[in-house]
Design an enzyme around this catalytic site. Structure first.
Site, PDB file in Angstrom:
ATOM      1  N   ASN A 215      43.031 -17.367  74.162  1.00  0.00           N
ATOM      2  CA  ASN A 215      44.030 -17.348  75.245  1.00  0.00           C
ATOM      3  C   ASN A 215      45.105 -18.395  74.971  1.00  0.00           C
ATOM      4  O   ASN A 215      45.027 -19.130  73.993  1.00  0.00           O
ATOM      5  CB  ASN A 215      43.356 -17.557  76.609  1.00  0.00           C
ATOM      6  CG  ASN A 215      42.667 -18.902  76.714  1.00  0.00           C
ATOM      7  OD1 ASN A 215      43.320 -19.937  76.675  1.00  0.00           O
ATOM      8  ND2 ASN A 215      41.337 -18.881  76.806  1.00  0.00           N
ATOM      9  N   LYS A 342      37.576 -19.678  95.635  1.00  0.00           N
ATOM     10  CA  LYS A 342      36.904 -20.196  94.437  1.00  0.00           C
ATOM     11  C   LYS A 342      36.246 -21.548  94.712  1.00  0.00           C
ATOM     12  O   LYS A 342      35.156 -21.831  94.222  1.00  0.00           O
ATOM     13  CB  LYS A 342      37.944 -20.326  93.317  1.00  0.00           C
ATOM     14  CG  LYS A 342      37.376 -20.054  91.963  1.00  0.00           C
ATOM     15  CD  LYS A 342      38.453 -19.742  90.956  1.00  0.00           C
ATOM     16  CE  LYS A 342      38.871 -18.279  90.969  1.00  0.00           C
ATOM     17  NZ  LYS A 342      39.868 -17.960  89.963  1.00  0.00           N
TER      18      LYS A 342
HETATM   19  O1  C5P Z   1      36.794 -18.083  87.884  1.00  0.00           O
HETATM   20  P1  C5P Z   1      37.890 -18.706  87.113  1.00  0.00           P
HETATM   21  O2  C5P Z   1      37.816 -18.441  85.624  1.00  0.00           O
HETATM   22  O3  C5P Z   1      39.255 -18.458  87.638  1.00  0.00           O
HETATM   23  O4  C5P Z   1      37.639 -20.268  87.308  1.00  0.00           O
HETATM   24  C1  C5P Z   1      38.417 -21.205  86.687  1.00  0.00           C
HETATM   25  C2  C5P Z   1      37.696 -22.513  86.666  1.00  0.00           C
HETATM   26  O5  C5P Z   1      36.363 -22.373  86.207  1.00  0.00           O
HETATM   27  C3  C5P Z   1      38.327 -23.496  85.706  1.00  0.00           C
HETATM   28  O6  C5P Z   1      38.121 -24.794  86.216  1.00  0.00           O
HETATM   29  C4  C5P Z   1      37.544 -23.270  84.425  1.00  0.00           C
HETATM   30  O7  C5P Z   1      37.573 -24.406  83.577  1.00  0.00           O
HETATM   31  C5  C5P Z   1      36.162 -22.987  84.944  1.00  0.00           C
HETATM   32  N1  C5P Z   1      35.389 -22.033  84.137  1.00  0.00           N
HETATM   33  C6  C5P Z   1      34.249 -22.443  83.458  1.00  0.00           C
HETATM   34  N2  C5P Z   1      33.526 -21.547  82.723  1.00  0.00           N
HETATM   35  C7  C5P Z   1      33.892 -20.244  82.662  1.00  0.00           C
HETATM   36  C8  C5P Z   1      35.036 -19.794  83.347  1.00  0.00           C
HETATM   37  C9  C5P Z   1      35.765 -20.717  84.064  1.00  0.00           C
HETATM   38  O8  C5P Z   1      33.921 -23.633  83.490  1.00  0.00           O
HETATM   39  N3  C5P Z   1      33.191 -19.417  81.944  1.00  0.00           N
END
Ligand code: C5P
Length: 410
Positions: A215, A342
């Site tokens: 990404n 969230k």
């Molecule tokens: O659910 P989402 O991906 O939008 O959440 C974003 C947050 O969760 C960010 O703080 C990201 O660093 C963390 N995250 C994580 N592990 C994942 C996906 C997101 O720690 N697999």
């Protein structure tokens, strides 16, 4: 301005260096504001700075004689340059030209200001100001990287219209922003003794030995936040995905590639940690199989099966007696609603949300705006360079962390 109210600059001994650039006219306002905030100010100007603004102006505003030459018998008889270097609690060079930064990086001492920078043990802060192309030049960027490694604090620059008619990064930060950052620099080390684990950057999910799913995260926000938290006295361990950035001074970094590696690195460090900040853009999915050899192209459609990655943040926030958790949310719509969902859904203590997908901040940009939410409140941090936003967010994190620990509102 809070600096005066909380007295943080009051009585501080500041050596202000002014170098040759059109932004030198702003240093008059800067010096005036510093004096209004109660600071003691001594000004040193380079030869080029005097083409833009006169020593007399800065003498009147600072209330002290302005020094311009190294070997000036008259001035040296008063406070010699070594005394002046010892006197300063902070050295602030604003504006700092590209040429000055290069001389600083080289460790030259060919005029009074560069000599003072070498002779002073005080923290050195610089506010660069230059044409956007000069700012972007690899020579300037290499010099800045070197200076950062030597713990020089770089303030800004801001982006926008320039005096030369161009537009881009290179404008000196406004005096008010410089003063706010300086005041922060004098703040108490409110996170002294705190252990922080922070994830940053993207992850790469291998498809085969040469390809990956990735990404656009640059890691800038996470790295800036790691630096800001370390500035508050925290011991920061940065678990970073692939990023071209240098680790901030005083921060321990471990570099990982995939989400699974990031999870392992985090879980190995999380015990006894006080704060967990998840700034990484972790891939939600990874290829089900990693091909052992490079996949050859063939006619027709190629299908890649993806499986879910673990949510590192949710896992950490579910730990019994776990750390204070801070997550990030990048949303394209209904920012506040989605971020609050969230915050609750992942059981976080705080979430920093930014709008992505438009012309706003976010990935691959130098600046950002954040809406920060916690259970009892929220704050909007308006668009600013990521380093500045990181400072503000670190302050909020420290406030809320302490508020939770003591059960009080900050
Ligand atoms: O659910 P989402 O991906 O939008 O959440 C974003 C947050 O969760 C960010 O703080 C990201 O660093 C963390 N995250 C994580 N592990 C994942 C996906 C997101 O720690 N697999």
């Amino acid at each position: 301005m809070s600096t005066q109210a909380d007295g943080s600059l009051s009585g501080r001994r500041l050596l202000v260096g002014v170098t040759g650039g059109i932004a030198a006219y702003k240093s008059a306002h800067l010096v005036r504001l510093l004096r209004t905030a109660g600071a003691q100010v001594r000004v040193v100007m380079t030869a080029a700075a005097q083409s833009f603004i006169t020593p007399l102006t800065l003498q009147a505003l600072s209330g002290s004689p302005v020094r311009t030459r190294l070997l000036d018998p008259g001035a040296e008889a008063g406070m010699d340059h070594i005394e002046l270097a010892r006197w300063a609690e902070r050295v602030l060079v604003a504006p700092a030209s590209a040429h000055f930064l290069a001389r600083l990086a080289q460790g030259l001492a060919d005029d009074l200001l560069t000599t003072l920078c070498l002779a002073s043990a005080a923290p050195l802060w610089v506010a660069p100001a230059m044409n956007q192309q000069m700012w972007r030049h690899p020579a300037t960027q290499d010099n800045l990287a070197l200076l950062r490694r030597r713990s020089v604090t770089i303030l800004g620059p801001a982006e926008g219209e320039q005096a030369c008619g161009e537009s881009g990064p290179g404008r000196m930060l406004e005096p008010e922003a410089i003063i706010a950052a300086l005041a922060d620099g004098f703040r108490a080390r409110t996170l002294e003794g705190c252990r922080v684990v922070l994830t940053a950057g993207p992850t790469r999910e291998a498809i085969d030995p040469v390809r990956f799913v990735g990404n656009r995260s640059s890691g800038r926000m996470g790295y800036a936040l790691a630096q800001a938290l370390a500035g508050f006295g925290a011991a920061v361990e940065l678990v970073s995905g692939p990023s071209g950035l240098e680790p901030p001074a005083g921060v321990t970094r471990v570099v990982v590639e995939s989400a699974l590696e990031m999870e392992t690195a985090v879980m190995e460090r999380i015990e006894g940690c006080d704060l967990f900040v998840a700034a990484a853009a972790v891939a939600d999915y990874r290829p089900e199989q990693v091909a052992p050899a490079k996949i050859k192209k063939s006619e027709g459609v190629f299908t890649l099966r993806l499986v879910r990655n673990p949510d590192i943040l949710a896992r950490v926030s579910a730990l019994p007696g776990g750390p204070f958790t801070v997550g990030f949310a990048a949303e394209t719509e209904r920012l506040e609603e989605q971020a609050r969902a969230k915050l609750v859904g992942k059981g976080l203590d705080m979430i920093a949300a930014n709008q992505v997908g438009g012309t706003e901040g976010g990935f691959e940009r130098e600046d950002n705006a954040l809406l920060v939410l916690w259970r009892g409140g929220q704050r909007l941090l308006p668009m600013a360079p990521k380093t500045e936003i990181a400072e503000q967010l670190a302050r909020l994190i420290a406030e809320q962390y302490h508020a939770q620990a003591t059960g009080q509102d900050p």
